[in-house]
Design an enzyme around this catalytic site. Structure first.
Site, PDB file in Angstrom:
ATOM      1  N   ASP A  24       0.821  -1.011   0.018  1.00 21.21           N
ATOM      2  CA  ASP A  24      -0.076  -0.002  -0.121  1.00 21.21           C
ATOM      3  C   ASP A  24       0.973   1.197  -0.122  1.00 21.21           C
ATOM      4  O   ASP A  24       2.086   1.061   0.321  1.00 21.21           O
ATOM      5  CB  ASP A  24      -1.045  -0.180   1.234  1.00 21.21           C
ATOM      6  N   ASP A  26      -0.032   5.112   1.022  1.00 15.03           N
ATOM      7  CA  ASP A  26      -0.241   5.938   2.198  1.00 15.03           C
ATOM      8  C   ASP A  26      -0.384   5.267   3.449  1.00 15.03           C
ATOM      9  O   ASP A  26      -1.138   4.038   3.647  1.00 15.03           O
ATOM     10  CB  ASP A  26      -1.645   6.564   1.888  1.00 15.03           C
TER      11      ASP A  26
END
Length: 268
Positions: A24, A26
């Site tokens: 991922d 953020d």
């Protein structure tokens, strides 16, 4: 500084060629909407000499270039696989793969109903401030922000705290699920200020078809797919891929936690 793509061994010649690490963005590789640190980029560069690496995020490629790339180096050269908008926009070794369109799938009439409802709902939300860009149209989804994506970093942090106390996004999503139960949409809360709306099945697991399809291209069969994410609880935008039987899920708290886990796992 991260190295250029050409210096890495071909995928089929990596020491652990049947392993890939997916991240991922953020909260995992970067602070929310922040930039990756030089230490993170260097660690990923070292890891890339051992196995394939890729990212999968809900944002579009422009934002991911800002966060992970540099003015001189495109982000598509820093990862073997780049999956923007949950993999609906995808790159392999710097080259684009087939993409899909949210508006083409949903149709303009249903799209207008959805957006009109969102804007009416946002107009009635009470929160400390409101800025601009409440609904952001992307290729594979829309991103909805009650405060507006144009808010400052301080306003972003303030809204996150306010949302935790008042469940603004959670209630908004519940209203959308009730209103559009027949649209076959998924609503996924992620980051600090917004949530994504996309067709069911177009979550981050969508990118796995490209990973599994690598066997037909280079002969590499990725038998171990590590996924690292911070929003791994039910309702978070990492939940589906974290729980998927095809991945080995790693829940992290922040980029520092990601680096710590990588160093331990791969002896970096």
């Amino acid at each position: 500084m991260a190295q250029a793509a050409s210096v890495y061994p071909p995928l089929e010649e990596r020491p652990t060629k049947e392993t890939i690490c997916l991240f991922d963005v953020d909260g995992t590789l970067t602070p929310a909407r922040g930039d990756a640190s030089p230490q993170m980029l260097q660690l990923l560069s070292v890891l890339r000499h051992k196995c394939a690496i890729g990212f999968v995020g809900g944002s579009d490629l422009v934002k991911q270039q800002e966060q992970l790339g540099t003015p001189q180096i495109p982000v598509t050269s820093l990862f073997d696989f780049c999956f923007s908008e949950n993999g609906l926009t995808a790159f392999r070794l710097g080259q684009p793969l087939a993409s899909q369109s949210f508006i083409g799938w949903l149709g303009d009439d249903k799209y207008k109903q959805l957006v009109n409802f969102c804007l009416r709902y946002i107009s009635e939300i009470e929160c400390p401030v409101k800025r601009g860009t409440f609904v952001e149209f992307r290729n594979g989804m829309i991103n909805v922000s009650p405060i507006g994506r144009n808010c400052s970093l301080r306003e972003r942090n303030d809204f996150e705290a306010y949302d935790k106390a008042h469940q603004i996004r959670e209630k908004f999503v519940a209203a959308l699920k009730e209103k559009f139960s027949d649209f076959d949409l998924t609503f996924s809360i992620g980051g600090q200020i917004s949530f994504d709306v996309f067709p069911t099945g177009w979550d981050k697991t969508h990118c796995l078809q490209h990973i599994k399809g690598e066997k037909e291209i280079s002969g590499v069969d990725y038998k171990t797919i590590h996924f690292f994410g911070d929003k791994t609880s039910r309702g978070g935008n990492d939940y589906e891929i974290y729980e998927d039987e095809r991945t080995v899920g790693h829940s992290v708290r922040n980029p520092e936690d990601t680096m710590k886990e990588l160093r331990e796992m791969f002896d970096l």
